[in-house]
Design a protein around this motif. Structure first.
Motif, PDB file in Angstrom:
ATOM      1  N   TYR A 247       0.838  -1.157  -0.173  1.00 31.27           N
ATOM      2  CA  TYR A 247       0.129   0.048  -0.121  1.00 31.27           C
ATOM      3  C   TYR A 247       0.819   1.169  -0.188  1.00 31.27           C
ATOM      4  N   THR A 248       2.257   1.066   0.154  1.00 29.99           N
ATOM      5  CA  THR A 248       3.105   2.572   0.280  1.00 29.99           C
ATOM      6  C   THR A 248       3.504   2.532  -1.208  1.00 29.99           C
ATOM      7  N   PRO A 249       4.011   3.786  -1.408  1.00 24.96           N
ATOM      8  CA  PRO A 249       3.676   4.936  -0.831  1.00 24.96           C
ATOM      9  C   PRO A 249       2.345   5.780  -1.260  1.00 24.96           C
ATOM     10  N   LYS A 250       1.487   4.656  -2.070  1.00 26.26           N
ATOM     11  CA  LYS A 250       0.395   5.313  -2.444  1.00 26.26           C
ATOM     12  C   LYS A 250      -0.628   6.007  -1.381  1.00 26.26           C
ATOM     13  N   ILE A 251      -0.794   5.171  -0.138  1.00 22.25           N
ATOM     14  CA  ILE A 251      -1.516   5.783   0.859  1.00 22.25           C
ATOM     15  C   ILE A 251      -0.618   5.800   2.286  1.00 22.25           C
ATOM     16  N   PHE A 252      -1.151   6.465   3.154  1.00 25.46           N
ATOM     17  CA  PHE A 252      -0.344   6.463   4.582  1.00 25.46           C
ATOM     18  C   PHE A 252      -0.898   5.318   5.212  1.00 25.46           C
ATOM     19  N   VAL A 253       0.095   4.452   5.650  1.00 25.67           N
ATOM     20  CA  VAL A 253      -0.234   3.202   6.588  1.00 25.67           C
ATOM     21  C   VAL A 253       1.005   2.944   7.170  1.00 25.67           C
ATOM     22  N   THR A 254       0.596   2.644   8.596  1.00 24.34           N
ATOM     23  CA  THR A 254       1.572   2.073   9.496  1.00 24.34           C
ATOM     24  C   THR A 254       1.633   0.502   9.580  1.00 24.34           C
ATOM     25  N   PRO A 255       2.584  -0.010   9.857  1.00 23.09           N
ATOM     26  CA  PRO A 255       2.452  -1.353   9.983  1.00 23.09           C
ATOM     27  C   PRO A 255       1.368  -1.961  11.153  1.00 23.09           C
ATOM     28  N   MET A 256       0.900  -0.987  12.039  1.00 23.05           N
ATOM     29  CA  MET A 256      -0.064  -1.554  13.008  1.00 23.05           C
ATOM     30  C   MET A 256      -1.383  -1.832  12.167  1.00 23.05           C
ATOM     31  N   ALA A 257      -1.822  -1.293  10.848  1.00 20.71           N
ATOM     32  CA  ALA A 257      -2.698  -2.017  10.262  1.00 20.71           C
ATOM     33  C   ALA A 257      -2.804  -3.457  10.015  1.00 20.71           C
ATOM     34  N   ALA A 258      -1.791  -3.862  10.118  1.00 15.80           N
ATOM     35  CA  ALA A 258      -1.657  -5.683   9.922  1.00 15.80           C
ATOM     36  C   ALA A 258      -1.574  -6.447  11.160  1.00 15.80           C
ATOM     37  N   VAL A 259      -1.708  -5.655  12.307  1.00 12.02           N
ATOM     38  CA  VAL A 259      -1.267  -6.295  13.569  1.00 12.02           C
ATOM     39  C   VAL A 259      -2.207  -7.480  13.778  1.00 12.02           C
ATOM     40  N   ALA A 260      -3.540  -7.448  13.921  1.00 10.70           N
ATOM     41  CA  ALA A 260      -4.346  -8.524  14.277  1.00 10.70           C
ATOM     42  C   ALA A 260      -4.261  -9.810  13.368  1.00 10.70           C
ATOM     43  N   GLY A 261      -4.090  -9.444  11.915  1.00  9.93           N
ATOM     44  CA  GLY A 261      -3.942 -10.780  11.262  1.00  9.93           C
ATOM     45  C   GLY A 261      -2.571 -11.290  11.252  1.00  9.93           C
ATOM     46  N   ALA A 262      -1.651 -10.300  11.274  1.00  8.70           N
ATOM     47  CA  ALA A 262      -0.060 -10.883  11.498  1.00  8.70           C
ATOM     48  C   ALA A 262      -0.058 -11.926  12.553  1.00  8.70           C
ATOM     49  N   VAL A 263      -0.695 -11.563  13.848  1.00  5.87           N
ATOM     50  CA  VAL A 263      -0.612 -12.497  15.212  1.00  5.87           C
ATOM     51  C   VAL A 263      -1.196 -13.638  14.669  1.00  5.87           C
ATOM     52  N   ALA A 264      -2.329 -13.724  13.963  1.00  8.85           N
ATOM     53  CA  ALA A 264      -2.874 -14.751  13.853  1.00  8.85           C
ATOM     54  C   ALA A 264      -2.174 -15.834  12.685  1.00  8.85           C
ATOM     55  N   ASP A 265      -1.820 -15.223  11.780  1.00 11.78           N
ATOM     56  CA  ASP A 265      -1.023 -15.814  10.898  1.00 11.78           C
ATOM     57  C   ASP A 265       0.232 -16.437  11.627  1.00 11.78           C
ATOM     58  N   GLU A 266       0.966 -15.785  12.298  1.00 13.54           N
ATOM     59  CA  GLU A 266       2.169 -16.261  12.922  1.00 13.54           C
ATOM     60  C   GLU A 266       1.834 -17.561  14.004  1.00 13.54           C
ATOM     61  N   VAL A 267       0.712 -17.382  14.741  1.00 15.16           N
ATOM     62  CA  VAL A 267       0.371 -18.521  15.781  1.00 15.16           C
ATOM     63  C   VAL A 267      -0.084 -19.925  14.865  1.00 15.16           C
ATOM     64  N   LEU A 268      -0.831 -19.530  13.603  1.00 16.95           N
ATOM     65  CA  LEU A 268      -1.205 -20.584  13.002  1.00 16.95           C
ATOM     66  C   LEU A 268       0.114 -21.358  12.334  1.00 16.95           C
ATOM     67  N   GLU A 269       0.875 -20.571  11.734  1.00 16.95           N
ATOM     68  CA  GLU A 269       2.098 -21.412  11.112  1.00 16.95           C
ATOM     69  C   GLU A 269       2.981 -21.957  12.050  1.00 16.95           C
ATOM     70  N   LEU A 270       3.049 -21.638  13.247  1.00 17.32           N
ATOM     71  CA  LEU A 270       3.861 -22.292  14.466  1.00 17.32           C
ATOM     72  C   LEU A 270       3.187 -23.509  14.786  1.00 17.32           C
ATOM     73  N   MET A 271       1.685 -23.408  14.880  1.00 18.65           N
ATOM     74  CA  MET A 271       0.862 -24.618  15.296  1.00 18.65           C
ATOM     75  C   MET A 271       1.104 -25.629  14.244  1.00 18.65           C
ATOM     76  N   LEU A 272       1.180 -25.259  13.029  1.00 16.87           N
ATOM     77  CA  LEU A 272       1.357 -26.403  11.805  1.00 16.87           C
ATOM     78  C   LEU A 272       2.615 -26.951  11.790  1.00 16.87           C
ATOM     79  N   PHE A 273       3.823 -26.236  12.209  1.00 14.34           N
ATOM     80  CA  PHE A 273       4.962 -26.759  12.275  1.00 14.34           C
ATOM     81  C   PHE A 273       4.959 -28.086  12.733  1.00 14.34           C
ATOM     82  N   GLY A 274       5.190 -29.191  12.209  1.00 18.44           N
ATOM     83  CA  GLY A 274       5.520 -30.580  12.874  1.00 18.44           C
ATOM     84  C   GLY A 274       4.314 -31.176  13.261  1.00 18.44           C
ATOM     85  N   THR A 275       3.119 -30.415  12.996  1.00 19.42           N
ATOM     86  CA  THR A 275       1.852 -31.243  13.287  1.00 19.42           C
ATOM     87  C   THR A 275       1.328 -31.603  12.136  1.00 19.42           C
ATOM     88  N   LYS A 276       0.104 -32.722  11.995  1.00 19.80           N
ATOM     89  CA  LYS A 276      -0.613 -33.097  10.919  1.00 19.80           C
ATOM     90  C   LYS A 276      -2.064 -32.821  11.333  1.00 19.80           C
TER      91      LYS A 276
END
Length: 164
Positions: A84-113
């Motif tokens: 989205y940058t530099p077209k619009i003003f955005v801080t990384p905080m715009a993606a905080v909730a989704g990034a947390v969900a993605d990170e936890v899911l990725e770690l859950m899947l590592f080594g599990t089926k």
């Protein structure tokens, strides 16, 4: 403040809460695999908020090519917002909730089926599906009247792996 972590009374879903981060997690598969995935989520979770707080001064600034962050969730946030940058003003905080969900899911899947899993962080939800699996989500149109107004089913064949 220490995180709160434990199963909901239904015994199926895991609840992880630490300040503004409030995750509802559900995994499907063999009980031993689900337990392993939940253990991974609980192991990684206590570090997420402190790491974000450590870089909060940078995360609140407008995203530029010079933005350099070190934590795994912070890096995800930057990656998501770069488009989205530099077209619009955005801080990384715009993606905080989704990034947390993605990170936890990725770690859950590592080594599990698992057959499928989701991590819902206040409405920003990351999910994993195997062939033949789908996820049905309830849609709420009025935040102040949290009734399910419609449902949407997303199948493995769809490329979507997150909703907000």
């Amino acid at each position: 403040m220490e995180p709160n972590m434990g199963l909901f009374p239904d015994g199926r879903r895991l609840h992880l809460n630490h300040g503004p981060i409030d995750l509802v997690i559900e995994a499907f598969g063999l009980p031993s695999e689900v337990e392993a995935a939940y253990r991974r989520a609980q192991d990684c979770f206590p570090k997420i908020l402190p790491e974000l707080v450590e870089e909060l001064h940078q995360l609140r600034k407008p995203l530029t090519k010079e933005t350099v962050l070190t934590g795994p969730v912070a890096k995800r946030m930057v990656k998501e917002c770069e488009q989205y940058t530099p077209k619009i003003f955005v801080t990384p905080m715009a993606a905080v909730a989704g990034a947390v969900a993605d990170e936890v899911l990725e770690l859950m899947l590592f080594g599990t089926k698992l057959d499928k899993a989701y991590v819902n962080n206040g409405g920003d939800t990351a999910f994993f599906l195997t062939p033949g699996e789908n996820l049905t989500v309830g849609l709420v149109t009025d935040y102040y009247l949290p009734n399910i107004d419609a449902r949407c089913t997303i199948g493995y064949e769809n490329s979507i792996r997150g909703i907000a």
